[in-house]
Scaffold this active site. Structure first.
Site, short mmCIF file in Angstrom:
data_model
loop_
_atom_site.label_atom_id
_atom_site.label_comp_id
_atom_site.label_asym_id
_atom_site.label_seq_id
_atom_site.Cartn_x
_atom_site.Cartn_y
_atom_site.Cartn_z
N GLU A 150 -13.40 -4.16 -1.79
CA GLU A 150 -13.64 -4.50 -0.38
C GLU A 150 -15.08 -4.19 0.01
OE1 GLU A 150 -10.75 -3.02 2.42
OE2 GLU A 150 -11.98 -3.61 4.15
N ASP B 111 0.81 -1.22 0.00
CA ASP B 111 0.00 0.00 0.00
C ASP B 111 0.84 1.26 0.00
OD1 ASP B 111 -2.79 -0.59 0.10
OD2 ASP B 111 -2.57 -1.33 2.15
O1 KIV Z 1 -4.50 -2.87 4.26
C1 KIV Z 1 -5.04 -3.97 4.05
O2 KIV Z 1 -4.80 -4.98 4.71
C2 KIV Z 1 -6.01 -4.05 2.97
C3 KIV Z 1 -6.86 -5.29 2.89
C4 KIV Z 1 -7.99 -5.17 3.85
C5 KIV Z 1 -7.33 -5.56 1.52
O3 KIV Z 1 -6.13 -3.15 2.19
#
Ligand code: KIV
Length: 270
Positions: free
Chosen positions: A179, A82
């Site tokens: 999600e 991310d």
């Molecule tokens: O940050 C995370 O773990 C996620 C998942 C919930 C898909 O984005």
């Protein structure tokens, strides 16, 4: 070794794929042994590792640290990570921060949002960073949503989500993650695009399934989301050659996703 080409091939063949969040080397090694297809270094680490109430406090440095720990240890899975909250507001920041996380070992960068991301998706893709766009319930926007709520329930919001997906795919997004959206909408999205679609709380018809590692090991406090299944204490793990181990839980999740026995109808939103 799983690559984006592998996932594209799986989509064409109708072979489902597994994804788990992971934040450190030892669990990453166990996921490799269990042949989990893809790993997400999610900013959920803010909650499950750091003890915050949301993903908002997570920094780019945190993501770099955890991505490097996982990437050093797992040479099998495709590694997604991310970009954390507010680290991709300007194009300049987006590219600089994506570079740090790719250099730490990520192979795909995940951003939360919709059509407003098209310029960033195109620029990052052109610069060599494949992009996964996370839509539906996007936890970085929890304060905009006013809580963690299922998205895409009305006709208008479902149409907007579909338009957002098409816009980012046209801009070059390599993977879509949905999600907490109704299963029927997730199915429509999965059929509408050529790129792999990963779901969490999005029903059985997406190409891949992701769960937060702590959730699927039953390491949780308080309310557990409807789509979560505890694979650690699952009887099939207890009876397997893995004798109820953590690695066995990862292997059972992977097998259940591929066979189509997870998720079940009780795990989805209608
Ligand atoms: O940050 C995370 O773990 C996620 C998942 C919930 C898909 O984005």
């Amino acid at each position: 070794m799983i690559t984006l080409s592998t996932l594209n091939k799986y989509k064409k063949e109708g072979r489902k794929f597994s994804c788990l969040t992971c934040y450190d080397a030892m669990f990453a090694k166990m996921m490799q042994n269990a042949e989990v297809d893809t790993i997400l270094i999610g900013d959920s680490l803010g909650m499950v590792v750091q003890g915050h109430d949301s993903t908002l406090p997570v920094t780019v440095d945190d993501m770099v640290y955890h991505t490097a720990n996982v990437a050093r240890s797992n040479k099998h899975a495709l590694i997604l990570a991310d970009l954390p909250f507010m680290s991709y507001v300007t194009l300049e920041d987006t590219i600089a921060n994506a570079r740090k996380i790719m250099q730490a070992g990520a192979q795909v960068i995940k951003l939360e949002g919709g059509a407003e991301l098209v310029d960033k998706v195109a620029a990052l893709t052109a610069a060599g960073a494949p992009i996964c766009v996370h839509l539906g319930l996007t936890p970085q926007s929890v304060n905009v949503f006013g809580g963690y709520k299922v998205q895409g329930k009305t006709e208008d919001s479902a149409a907007k989500l579909m338009a957002d997906v098409k816009a980012v795919v046209e801009a070059g997004a390599a993977i879509i993650l949905l999600e907490c959206v109704p299963a029927a909408l997730a199915k429509q999205v999965t059929e509408a695009v050529d790129v792999p679609v990963i779901g969490i709380g999005a029903g059985a018809d997406t190409d891949g399934q992701v769960l937060v590692m702590h959730d699927m090991l039953g390491v949780t406090y308080g309310r557990v989301a409807r789509f979560v299944h505890d694979f650690l204490t699952d009887e099939r793990n207890q009876q397997s050659d893995y004798a109820g181990s953590v690695e066995g839980a990862f292997a059972l999740f992977h097998k259940s996703v591929i066979e189509g026995s997870y998720p079940q109808p009780q795990h989805q939103f209608n």
